[in-house]
Every structure is written in structure tokens, then in C-alpha cells.
Write a protein that holds these residues in place. Sequence first.
Motif, mmCIF file in Angstrom:
data_model
loop_
_atom_site.group_PDB
_atom_site.id
_atom_site.type_symbol
_atom_site.label_atom_id
_atom_site.label_comp_id
_atom_site.label_asym_id
_atom_site.label_seq_id
_atom_site.Cartn_x
_atom_site.Cartn_y
_atom_site.Cartn_z
ATOM 1 N N ILE A 377 25.738 23.970 57.103
ATOM 2 C CA ILE A 377 25.715 23.068 58.261
ATOM 3 C C ILE A 377 25.874 23.872 59.557
ATOM 4 O O ILE A 377 25.095 23.721 60.489
ATOM 5 N N CYS A 416 32.726 20.594 59.482
ATOM 6 C CA CYS A 416 31.268 20.455 59.598
ATOM 7 C C CYS A 416 30.802 19.130 58.992
ATOM 8 O O CYS A 416 29.938 18.446 59.547
ATOM 9 N N MET A 420 28.964 16.034 60.883
ATOM 10 C CA MET A 420 27.739 15.437 60.368
ATOM 11 C C MET A 420 27.902 13.929 60.194
ATOM 12 O O MET A 420 27.024 13.142 60.567
#
Length: 584
Positions: A377, A416, A420
Motif C-alpha cells: 500500500i 496503511c 485505505m
Amino acid sequence: MAAALGAGSGSAGPPGLPNSVPGHTALPAVAVWEWQDEFGRWRPYRGSVCSFIEQALQAPAQKGRRSGAGLASSSIPLGQADATLAPYVIDIPSLMQFRQDTGTMRSVRRHLFAQDSAAGQGIVWEWQNDEGGWSPYEMKVCVFLEQAFTHGLQHVDLSSLGYSYDIDFLSLVQTNKTSRFRRGIQRRVDTPYPVTTATGPLHMAVACSCQQCLLNSGTGPITTRYRHSMINLPSSSAVTQVSSRTAALSSSGLGFVPYNKPTLSGARSAPRLNTQSAWALPQPGGAGGPSPGLSASNGVSVPNLPVEMPKPSKVNQALAGGVITSIVQMFPFSGWWKSLIASVMDTVTVSPSEHEQVVRKYLEELRGAPADEDCIICMEKLASPSGYSDACECKTIKPEAVGQLTKCQHAFHLLCVLAMYTNGNKDGSLQCPSCKTIYGEKTGTQPKGKMEVSTFPQSLPGHQDCGTIQIVYSISRGIQGPEHPNPGMPYTARGFPRYCYLPDNEKGRKVLDLLRVAWKRRLIFTVGTSSTTGESNTVVWNEIHHKTEMDTNLSGHGYPDPNYLDNVLAELAAQGVTEACLRQ
């Protein structure tokens, strides 16, 4: 006559691709990049986009390759060349185009053509699609047609290239040799494709046996409409789980980018997925720091998407860090004060937010992060802090915390995954950015509308033993919500109501039931950019294909198609809609 006209093309690749052929001298050529649509057709990017891709591939060699660049030097954001392609990234090792907002992946390829061919002159031949717009033929067909046109031929047959079409240059019409359906064609002059050097032999489009065509013989032109591209869909058969995430990534070579990485102040190292990555074009003035947006080669500025991270209230921070700390200092001897303060500190700063609870629900925190693996990511090492640690303040998740998804076992920085999730639908579900496994119930961004179902006795071609199910979708234009690409802006709804058809048999009724589930979860349509007309901020299909023709299959959206029901079941499963949903 047609077969005598060869479209010169080659397959030599850019640095990093296996393209050298011993014993062949370098030849001047032009490079054309193409992507494969859902029907197996190859569609060329425009010359300006191909030029950007070629320059981006050459940039690391010109600057000197950094050791361990890995995926950082092989991901190319197309939005820098064309603002309408902002959601798309090309991953060079896997030769895949990745759409960041939907996760859709499509194959891409690079072909070399003679410098004096249609590609070298920027000439593109196009056919008129069902929406009235124009779609380009794959480049080897464009080269073939241009050769025939310049030779003064009035008619050509595309059978030698794998297409069942006759072309009439006098009336500018394409005729399907089976159904006799006619479409308009046109010749358009655009930006010439970029000049490069061919290190292997140029190949001929007709009956070609060059290395790349042999390797990709299963993805060339299709002669029937039965084939569907099933890239990245779950297989019905059991697949052995790869124990090493690194091994799984190296097989696909794909990095996931949920959105453009924000500018990080005081970053520990140069982020691998921003405007200063190894694949980015040099910025004017040689600026070394991240820029607030992507500067496109066409003069259009593509801004970075904002990252909204949950932050603790400043009032709570002041209370926890100021007043309570002072009390502790004033009364160090009072045990009951310490107990009270501990409980208050718990409720003020340690309680995880709703978003953090979702992340914790589906990921197990690892005690030791693998030293040699990347988080796909943020593209930082898992052993290093998250690339998003400077962009958020999260009390319950530390920057170096690494978690493993419970089903697929893929590992990422917890921060991360939180970033997201926060920039998605925030519906309580997660989707693994590596293998697309869905956790929870995935929902989409489909606008409000109506789904109506009826049946009638007439049969569909290929299903003469049963009647027909008709589905009517109705969606009106409106204003985009916070889950859409441009909140507050209007969106259009072209072509509604849309009529779709299924055979009224057991499998067809099962597909209908699953489509009802997908409709309730807002997965059938979304708001985005039309791949056929190029219009943005409009309602488009969302990767679940429907049959919109009942009596013919002229556009590939009709019957007969013996594989359609199985394919649409796989597409529904990729969205998390399976038979298990019908039992709930």
C-alpha cells in the motif's frame, strides 16, 4: 489480396523487459502500448500517453538506477499524461493496468511498428460503437487498413487478422460477414507514436510467429463473441495458498495504490509512490521534494487526493496531556487519584475509533514484521514505519504495527489499511489489495434507482428450452454524494432505462437472485468515466456484465453465449456476492 499486406510490428520491450534477441541489429521503430478490454480486444493508448510511458521507463536509466528500487521503478501513473486516465496505473513487471478506485486489472502489451507505418504517422482507424462514439481498432489492424487505403484498395477482408469483417473504404463501412451488421468507420490523424529502437526482428501482423505473439497467442483477436476476459476473478477450483507473501507478489509483480500518496512533512525517506519516484518524469527546476499535485504532460494539473485520517480531538488531548498530568504532579501520593486518572485516560485517548475497530476485526497484529517484505500500500518495508504515519495521529495503532489478514494471510502496515479503509466506502468491509479477498459485506456507490423484473415465453438464442427473464434498470441523473469521485457535482445517467436478459432456467434464476443482492448492495452501477464515450461524472456499469441484446449478439452483449452465465457468476463472486448470500 488482404493477406499480402503485412503490418510490420515487433515486440522489443523497454529496459527491464525480456526483449533482446541475439544476432539482430537495432532498427528504428515506434512503440505502441495497448490494453485489453473485457471482450479480448486490444485498444491502443493515444500517442501522447505512449510517449509518456516510454519516457517514464527510460527515466531510471538516465538518472541511474537506485539499488532495490523494485516496484517503485515499474509503476507508471497514466494520469500524468492524460487527466482522464487519472485512476489508472500500469505495472510493468506483470504488464497489467490497474484501476485504483475499483481494483480492476487488465492486460497491457507493447508492440513495435515500422517508423513509416500508420503508427509512426499518428494515423488511427476507428469504428463507431453502440453509443455513437468512436473506438480504435488495435494498432496492427490500423496499420493494415492504412496500407490498404494508401494502395488504393476499395475493399479489404480482416479475416487474416482474426476478425470476421469486410471493410469498404468507399462508403467507410465495416460489415460483419456473419450477421451483415454494418458500422461506420473513420480515419483520424493524431499524435505520432514515440520513436524507439527495435532490438529484435519486426514481425508481420498476418500469420505472425514472433516471440511475443507466440507467448500471447491466447490473448489475440477473437473470432466469436463467446469469450470474456476473466482477469483476477476467483477460481471455482481450490487454489493452494502461497505461504510467502513475497512469493505471491513476485508472481504477479503488482503493487496496490488505493490513492495518490499525500505530501509527508519531515518524511524519513523519499516515499516510493509519489511524484519523485524512480518512474516519474523530471520536474521543472529539479525540485527535490514532493509536489502538491501531479503535473501532467498535457498541461493539466492532477491534484493529489486528500487523505482523511481519524484524529483525536484536540480538547481531549489537552485534557489528557494538560489537566490530568498536572493533577498527577500535584497529588503523587493519592492512590485513588491515580486509579481515577488511569480510567479517564483510558476513555479519552485509548478507545479505538469505529474505523480502527474494523481494521482490528479483520487483521491480526504480528509481533515481528518480515524484514525483507514490502507493504504494497505505501511501498515501505514492513519492518519500517508506515508511509502514512506522518499524515495521521492514531493512538491505538503505532506506525510500525503490522497486521495479517485472517483469511488470506497477506500482511500490511495497520495504518496503511486504516488509510485505505477511511478513503473507501467505510461500510465495515475490507478487500485485500493483493488477492482481492473480501472481508465482511462489500457495498458499492451505485446511485438510487429501481430494478424491475418480468418474464415472457419467448426464448433466447442458445436457450430454446425456456423462456426469458427481463430486467429493467432505471436510474436518473442527480448530485454526487460523499462516496462518489466528485461530491456535490452533478452526474448524468445515459441510456436509462436499460433492458437486460437472462434465460428463465435454473441457472438464470440463480443469477437473477444474485443480481438482486448486488443491486441492494449498490454494486451493479457506479459513477465514473465511460470507457466508450469518455464522458466523466456519469453512471457506468461496475464490472458485472449484462446481456442487453435479446435476438442478436452483434455487439458482444447478446446471445448466444454459452459461457455467459458462468462468467457472470464469477464476476458476482469477485464482488463478494455468492450463493452463501442467498442463505442469509
